[in-house]
Design a protein around this motif. Structure first.
Motif, PDB file in Angstrom:
ATOM      1  N   THR A  34       1.180  -7.143  -8.124  1.00 56.08           N
ATOM      2  CA  THR A  34       1.761  -6.287  -7.081  1.00 56.08           C
ATOM      3  C   THR A  34       0.773  -6.024  -5.952  1.00 56.08           C
ATOM      4  OG1 THR A  34       1.261  -4.366  -8.502  1.00 56.08           O
ATOM      5  CG2 THR A  34       3.503  -5.242  -8.552  1.00 56.08           C
ATOM      6  N   TRP A  35      -0.522  -5.941  -6.251  1.00 58.32           N
ATOM      7  CA  TRP A  35      -1.507  -5.849  -5.174  1.00 58.32           C
ATOM      8  C   TRP A  35      -1.543  -7.154  -4.391  1.00 58.32           C
ATOM      9  CZ3 TRP A  35      -3.318  -2.045  -2.656  1.00 58.32           C
ATOM     10  CH2 TRP A  35      -3.646  -0.823  -3.267  1.00 58.32           C
ATOM     11  N   TRP A  36      -1.469  -8.307  -5.075  1.00 60.49           N
ATOM     12  CA  TRP A  36      -1.468  -9.592  -4.378  1.00 60.49           C
ATOM     13  C   TRP A  36      -0.297  -9.657  -3.394  1.00 60.49           C
ATOM     14  CZ3 TRP A  36       2.018 -13.498  -3.757  1.00 60.49           C
ATOM     15  CH2 TRP A  36       1.532 -14.687  -3.189  1.00 60.49           C
ATOM     16  N   GLU A  37       0.875  -9.222  -3.845  1.00 59.74           N
ATOM     17  CA  GLU A  37       2.059  -9.252  -2.989  1.00 59.74           C
ATOM     18  C   GLU A  37       1.905  -8.289  -1.814  1.00 59.74           C
ATOM     19  OE1 GLU A  37       5.617 -10.334  -1.379  1.00 59.74           O
ATOM     20  OE2 GLU A  37       4.494 -11.319  -2.991  1.00 59.74           O
ATOM     21  N   ALA A  38       1.348  -7.110  -2.058  1.00 58.61           N
ATOM     22  CA  ALA A  38       1.137  -6.144  -0.977  1.00 58.61           C
ATOM     23  C   ALA A  38       0.192  -6.720   0.082  1.00 58.61           C
ATOM     24  CB  ALA A  38       0.572  -4.838  -1.538  1.00 58.61           C
ATOM     25  N   PHE A  39      -0.900  -7.327  -0.353  1.00 54.63           N
ATOM     26  CA  PHE A  39      -1.825  -7.961   0.586  1.00 54.63           C
ATOM     27  C   PHE A  39      -1.145  -9.111   1.322  1.00 54.63           C
ATOM     28  CE2 PHE A  39      -5.341  -6.285  -2.247  1.00 54.63           C
ATOM     29  CZ  PHE A  39      -5.908  -5.465  -1.282  1.00 54.63           C
ATOM     30  N   HIS A  40      -0.384  -9.921   0.594  1.00 57.61           N
ATOM     31  CA  HIS A  40       0.280 -11.074   1.187  1.00 57.61           C
ATOM     32  C   HIS A  40       1.264 -10.639   2.276  1.00 57.61           C
ATOM     33  CE1 HIS A  40       1.758 -15.206   1.268  1.00 57.61           C
ATOM     34  NE2 HIS A  40       2.992 -14.725   1.281  1.00 57.61           N
ATOM     35  N   GLN A  41       2.015  -9.581   1.994  1.00 61.81           N
ATOM     36  CA  GLN A  41       2.985  -9.083   2.978  1.00 61.81           C
ATOM     37  C   GLN A  41       2.293  -8.617   4.256  1.00 61.81           C
ATOM     38  OE1 GLN A  41       5.288  -6.033   1.049  1.00 61.81           O
ATOM     39  NE2 GLN A  41       6.372  -7.468  -0.295  1.00 61.81           N
ATOM     40  N   ALA A  42       1.050  -8.147   4.096  1.00 64.27           N
ATOM     41  CA  ALA A  42       0.300  -7.655   5.261  1.00 64.27           C
ATOM     42  C   ALA A  42      -0.535  -8.752   5.927  1.00 64.27           C
ATOM     43  CB  ALA A  42      -0.607  -6.504   4.843  1.00 64.27           C
ATOM     44  N   ASP A  75      -6.813   1.551  11.446  1.00 66.15           N
ATOM     45  CA  ASP A  75      -6.360   2.895  11.107  1.00 66.15           C
ATOM     46  C   ASP A  75      -5.052   2.824  10.312  1.00 66.15           C
ATOM     47  OD1 ASP A  75      -8.480   4.000  12.412  1.00 66.15           O
ATOM     48  OD2 ASP A  75      -7.383   4.485  14.250  1.00 66.15           O
ATOM     49  N   GLY A  76      -5.045   3.476   9.173  1.00 69.44           N
ATOM     50  CA  GLY A  76      -3.836   3.543   8.356  1.00 69.44           C
ATOM     51  C   GLY A  76      -3.575   2.313   7.506  1.00 69.44           C
ATOM     52  N   GLU A  77      -4.427   1.289   7.619  1.00 64.78           N
ATOM     53  CA  GLU A  77      -4.162   0.045   6.893  1.00 64.78           C
ATOM     54  C   GLU A  77      -4.258   0.240   5.383  1.00 64.78           C
ATOM     55  OE1 GLU A  77      -5.382  -4.686   7.050  1.00 64.78           O
ATOM     56  OE2 GLU A  77      -6.726  -3.191   7.949  1.00 64.78           O
ATOM     57  N   ALA A  78      -5.258   0.967   4.931  1.00 61.74           N
ATOM     58  CA  ALA A  78      -5.395   1.201   3.490  1.00 61.74           C
ATOM     59  C   ALA A  78      -4.195   1.967   2.954  1.00 61.74           C
ATOM     60  CB  ALA A  78      -6.688   1.952   3.195  1.00 61.74           C
ATOM     61  N   ASP A  79      -3.727   2.970   3.691  1.00 58.55           N
ATOM     62  CA  ASP A  79      -2.564   3.748   3.253  1.00 58.55           C
ATOM     63  C   ASP A  79      -1.315   2.872   3.188  1.00 58.55           C
ATOM     64  OD1 ASP A  79      -4.049   6.056   3.018  1.00 58.55           O
ATOM     65  OD2 ASP A  79      -3.504   6.816   4.997  1.00 58.55           O
ATOM     66  N   ASP A  80      -1.145   2.004   4.183  1.00 58.50           N
ATOM     67  CA  ASP A  80       0.029   1.127   4.200  1.00 58.50           C
ATOM     68  C   ASP A  80       0.006   0.160   3.016  1.00 58.50           C
ATOM     69  OD1 ASP A  80       0.856   2.341   6.524  1.00 58.50           O
ATOM     70  OD2 ASP A  80       0.153   0.740   7.852  1.00 58.50           O
ATOM     71  N   LEU A  81      -1.146  -0.402   2.736  1.00 56.97           N
ATOM     72  CA  LEU A  81      -1.260  -1.315   1.605  1.00 56.97           C
ATOM     73  C   LEU A  81      -1.032  -0.596   0.286  1.00 56.97           C
ATOM     74  CD1 LEU A  81      -4.321  -3.371   2.845  1.00 56.97           C
ATOM     75  CD2 LEU A  81      -2.067  -4.323   2.310  1.00 56.97           C
ATOM     76  N   SER A  82      -1.576   0.605   0.167  1.00 59.76           N
ATOM     77  CA  SER A  82      -1.383   1.387  -1.047  1.00 59.76           C
ATOM     78  C   SER A  82       0.090   1.724  -1.263  1.00 59.76           C
ATOM     79  CB  SER A  82      -2.209   2.675  -0.976  1.00 59.76           C
ATOM     80  OG  SER A  82      -2.022   3.458  -2.131  1.00 59.76           O
ATOM     81  N   THR A  83       0.766   2.092  -0.188  1.00 60.57           N
ATOM     82  CA  THR A  83       2.194   2.408  -0.294  1.00 60.57           C
ATOM     83  C   THR A  83       2.993   1.187  -0.721  1.00 60.57           C
ATOM     84  OG1 THR A  83       2.035   4.144   1.374  1.00 60.57           O
ATOM     85  CG2 THR A  83       4.223   3.199   0.977  1.00 60.57           C
ATOM     86  N   ALA A  84       2.677   0.021  -0.139  1.00 63.74           N
ATOM     87  CA  ALA A  84       3.368  -1.210  -0.505  1.00 63.74           C
ATOM     88  C   ALA A  84       3.151  -1.538  -1.983  1.00 63.74           C
ATOM     89  CB  ALA A  84       2.882  -2.362   0.365  1.00 63.74           C
ATOM     90  N   HIS A  85       1.915  -1.371  -2.439  1.00 65.42           N
ATOM     91  CA  HIS A  85       1.627  -1.614  -3.853  1.00 65.42           C
ATOM     92  C   HIS A  85       2.408  -0.669  -4.749  1.00 65.42           C
ATOM     93  CE1 HIS A  85      -0.772  -0.295  -7.418  1.00 65.42           C
ATOM     94  NE2 HIS A  85      -0.600  -1.565  -7.707  1.00 65.42           N
TER      95      HIS A  85
END
Length: 231
Positions: A34-42, A75-85
């Motif tokens: 799920t982290w891989w997919e979150a990173f991939h989407q971004a 800015d906000g990138e870590a939060d966006d990735l965390s939310t996607a995960h």
């Protein structure tokens, strides 16, 4: 009882502190996917082996670790990735499975007089799902979650908070985890560390990070209790 509320004891109490993901519940590879997919989407192509080695860090630290440090993030990138995960991982909540012997191990330790405390970076619905999977709330004294600390592992704060909830000193505590981040956190908190291989991290890495003893999974630790640091 709230996740951070506990039955406090005396300084003579013994605390058995447990990580959850990969230690009691078979989730590490779900986190990798799920982290891989979150990173991939971004638009970030992060190798799964690197994600696996980072599992166990809090979300912000994991993102920074894998993407080259906090200064490299927008800015906000870590939060966006965390939310996607979180959204991707939530689809598994009702299918999470405890690792062999997890509930029996916690109940055995509680019956032997240990205060069993969870120390996890999970919180909210995720933590509730993990506790349902373990199905041993009757044996758990308290939980130190991500909501209770300012810094996650490998900082010692999650383990120190767990000891506070148990009313136990570091000298009378053992921390059980499955990652190098767990072992470093426990070592920095001054507790004895036990590692499990069921999270997928090599024995040598766990020992170099501070593990005093290493077992296959909760069932193996349960069978080995009389000869373990939790004797």
């Amino acid at each position: 009882m709230s996740t951070s509320e506990g039955r406090t004891g005396t300084g003579m109490d013994r605390a058995a502190v447990f990580d959850v993901d990969g230690t009691l519940v078979d989730t590490n590879h779900l986190h990798v996917v799920t982290w891989w997919e979150a990173f991939h989407q971004a638009g970030h192509l992060v190798p799964t082996h690197a994600i696996h080695r980072a599992v166990g860090l809090g979300s912000d630290d994991l993102v920074a670790h894998l993407l080259g440090g906090r200064s490299t993030l927008a800015d906000g990138e870590a939060d966006d990735l965390s939310t996607a995960h979180k959204v991707l991982y939530a689809q598994y909540f009702e299918r999470l499975t405890a690792l062999p012997g997890a509930a029996h191990l916690l109940r055995k330790l509680a019956g032997d007089g240990w205060k069993v405390v969870l120390a996890t970076s999970a919180s909210g619905e995720e933590l509730s799902a993990l506790r349902r999977a373990i199905d041993a709330d009757d044996a758990i004294t308290a939980t130190a979650s991500a909501d209770d600390v300012a810094e996650g592992k490998p900082a010692p704060e999650p383990v120190e908070r767990a000891l506070e909830l148990a009313g136990a000193s570091a000298e009378r505590a053992v921390f059980v985890g499955d990652t190098v981040w767990d072992m470093r956190a426990g070592s920095r908190a001054g507790v004895r560390c036990v590692a499990l291989l069921c999270g997928g991290i090599p024995r040598t890495d766990l020992e170099e990070a501070g593990a005093e003893a290493v077992y296959d999974d909760p069932a193996d630790l349960l069978a080995s209790l009389p000869r373990s640091p939790l004797a």
